[in-house]
Design a protein around this motif. Structure first.
Motif, short mmCIF file in Angstrom:
data_model
loop_
_atom_site.label_atom_id
_atom_site.label_comp_id
_atom_site.label_asym_id
_atom_site.label_seq_id
_atom_site.Cartn_x
_atom_site.Cartn_y
_atom_site.Cartn_z
N PRO A 106 0.83 -1.20 0.00
CA PRO A 106 0.00 0.00 0.00
C PRO A 106 0.86 1.25 0.00
N ALA A 107 0.36 2.31 -0.59
CA ALA A 107 1.10 3.57 -0.64
C ALA A 107 1.41 4.09 0.75
N VAL A 108 0.50 3.84 1.71
CA VAL A 108 0.73 4.36 3.06
C VAL A 108 1.98 3.73 3.68
N ASP A 109 2.30 2.50 3.29
CA ASP A 109 3.46 1.82 3.86
C ASP A 109 4.77 2.44 3.41
N GLU A 110 4.75 3.21 2.34
CA GLU A 110 6.00 3.78 1.82
C GLU A 110 6.45 5.01 2.59
N PHE B 146 9.82 -7.40 4.43
CA PHE B 146 8.57 -8.05 4.86
C PHE B 146 7.72 -7.12 5.73
N TRP B 147 7.89 -5.81 5.52
CA TRP B 147 7.17 -4.83 6.34
C TRP B 147 5.66 -5.02 6.25
N HIS B 148 5.16 -5.19 5.05
CA HIS B 148 3.72 -5.29 4.87
C HIS B 148 3.12 -6.53 5.54
N PRO B 149 3.62 -7.74 5.27
CA PRO B 149 3.03 -8.91 5.95
C PRO B 149 3.22 -8.88 7.47
N MET B 150 4.34 -8.30 7.95
CA MET B 150 4.54 -8.20 9.39
C MET B 150 3.57 -7.20 10.00
N ARG B 151 3.28 -6.13 9.25
CA ARG B 151 2.27 -5.17 9.73
C ARG B 151 0.91 -5.86 9.85
N LYS B 152 0.63 -6.71 8.91
CA LYS B 152 -0.65 -7.43 8.94
C LYS B 152 -0.79 -8.23 10.23
N LEU B 153 0.30 -8.91 10.61
CA LEU B 153 0.27 -9.70 11.83
C LEU B 153 0.11 -8.82 13.06
N VAL B 154 0.86 -7.72 13.09
CA VAL B 154 0.82 -6.85 14.26
C VAL B 154 -0.53 -6.17 14.40
N THR C 184 -8.73 -0.18 13.29
CA THR C 184 -9.52 0.62 12.35
C THR C 184 -9.08 2.08 12.34
N ARG C 185 -8.34 2.53 13.37
CA ARG C 185 -7.87 3.91 13.44
C ARG C 185 -6.48 4.07 12.84
N LEU C 186 -5.85 2.97 12.47
CA LEU C 186 -4.48 2.99 11.97
C LEU C 186 -4.45 2.90 10.45
N PRO C 187 -3.31 3.25 9.83
CA PRO C 187 -3.20 3.12 8.37
C PRO C 187 -3.52 1.70 7.93
N PRO C 188 -4.25 1.52 6.86
CA PRO C 188 -4.67 0.19 6.42
C PRO C 188 -3.49 -0.65 5.96
N VAL C 189 -3.64 -1.95 6.10
CA VAL C 189 -2.61 -2.86 5.63
C VAL C 189 -2.87 -3.29 4.20
N GLN C 190 -4.04 -3.00 3.70
CA GLN C 190 -4.35 -3.27 2.30
C GLN C 190 -4.86 -1.98 1.69
N MET C 191 -4.55 -1.73 0.44
CA MET C 191 -5.04 -0.55 -0.24
C MET C 191 -6.53 -0.70 -0.52
N THR C 192 -7.31 0.21 0.02
CA THR C 192 -8.75 0.17 -0.21
C THR C 192 -9.10 1.11 -1.35
N PRO C 193 -10.10 0.76 -2.12
CA PRO C 193 -10.47 1.62 -3.24
C PRO C 193 -10.83 3.01 -2.74
N ALA C 194 -10.24 4.02 -3.33
CA ALA C 194 -10.50 5.41 -2.92
C ALA C 194 -11.80 5.89 -3.57
N THR C 195 -12.50 6.74 -2.86
CA THR C 195 -13.74 7.29 -3.39
C THR C 195 -13.55 8.77 -3.67
N ALA C 196 -14.37 9.29 -4.53
CA ALA C 196 -14.26 10.71 -4.88
C ALA C 196 -14.61 11.56 -3.68
#
Length: 345
Positions: free
Chosen positions: A35-39, A315-323, A332-344
């Protein structure tokens, strides 16, 4: 390189549609397999011209500071702060150059903060501890005010972090002025300040979990400011650099670093890991020396820590998923671990 706030600004200006911006972010996420947030994007350079202008800015401000000091010491801060503001009117407001904007903000706040110190030393070279602490608190308060004024005009993301650090300085300065014998509590006070700045950073982060606006850039700098204020007091209290640390202390340092890694993965910010890196390197070095690997202790330390950090990055992304999966409703208050479709918007 463009930051998320640049893309958000392009959407606001009508250069990009919200759909095009969302598609671009999803393309980058798919290309990088994360996800872009992970960068953890932030803009430091818009081009080599940033470096060229930054060198010129530093030379000019140093010259003005020296000229002002030769006339009257307080004049140095006045000239530096005034020149930094005027230069920001062009390079920040009109040219939107990243690195020069950061340097000009620091020069403006630094010039303002230096004024009480130069005036106080001219008035009395032998200030008492309480008086010196009051001067420091007053200087830090001016830094908070200067950062606020600069933010209202230019909105450089690092400005909020500069103001937060100055605010911590105000609190510590006032504490030392009220209780001159509080010196031994400086590290705990700094730790408390760091935790407060971290909480402020999380507030900015949680207001933009997808990290698509300027708020994410502000949060980045706040995390960068909070990290050393949290890490250094903890490890200094443990006496990591005081003497040759024992195995028990080294293991505590490593355990703390693992805790910092857990927090970094949860909030998706790497600043804590960087700020405490020197301590874990020293702790690992001490462990290898105690194990008898004296000649190669530095090499083994670099090998282990370097490999661990590279693995964490890969392995930042899969480790974030576990944590994040262990955090329940807080996730739900933290940056998502998967990119969700953005809405207008």
């Amino acid at each position: 390189m463009y930051s998320e706030s640049d893309i958000d600004g392009a959407v606001t200006a009508g250069v990009l549609s919200p759909q095009a911006a969302a598609a671009f972010r999803q393309h980058v996420a798919a290309t990088q397999a994360a996800p872009a947030v992970d960068e953890e994007h932030f803009r430091l350079l818009t081009g080599f011209n940033d470096i060229f202008v930054s060198i010129a800015v530093v030379l000019l401000l140093l010259a003005l500071g020296q000229i002002g000091s030769s006339i009257a010491r307080p004049l140095a801060g006045v000239l530096v702060a005034g020149a930094a503001w005027l230069l920001a009117e062009y390079f920040t407001t009109r040219r939107r150059m990243a690195l020069p904007s950061i340097l000009l903000l620091l020069a403006f706040v630094g010039g303002v903060v230096s004024l009480p110190f130069t005036v106080a030393t001219l008035a009395d070279h032998s200030l008492s501890t309480a008086a010196g602490s009051l001067v420091a608190a007053g200087a830090a308060l001016l830094g908070v005010i200067a950062a606020y004024i600069h933010w209202r005009r230019f909105m450089v993301p690092i400005t909020v972090a500069a103001g937060a650090v100055a605010a911590v300085g105000v609190a510590i300065g006032l504490a030392h002025a009220a209780w001159p014998t509080i010196d031994r509590f400086t590290w705990p006070l700094l730790l408390i300040g760091g935790l407060i700045v971290f909480a402020v950073a999380m507030r900015w982060d949680m207001s933009d979990p997808q990290r698509q606006t300027r708020r994410a850039d502000v949060a980045f700098w706040l995390h960068l400011a909070a990290a050393p204020m949290i890490a250094h007091p903890i490890f200094q209290t443990l006496g990591v650099f005081g003497n040759d640390i024992g195995i028990a202390t080294a293991l505590v340092v490593l355990a703390l670093y693992l805790l910092f890694a857990f927090i970094a993965l949860a909030v998706d910010r790497r600043a804590l890991l960087v700020s405490s890196l020197v301590y874990v390197l020293y702790a690992m070095y001490a462990l290898f020396r105690s194990a008898g690997a004296i000649e190669l202790s530095a090499a083994f330390t670099a090998l282990v820590i370097g490999s661990a950090l590279l693995s964490l990055s890969a392995f930042w992304h899969p480790m974030r998923k576990l944590v994040v999966g262990t955090l329940g409703a807080l996730a739900t208050r933290l940056p998502p671990v998967q990119m969700t479709p953005a809405t207008a918007v």
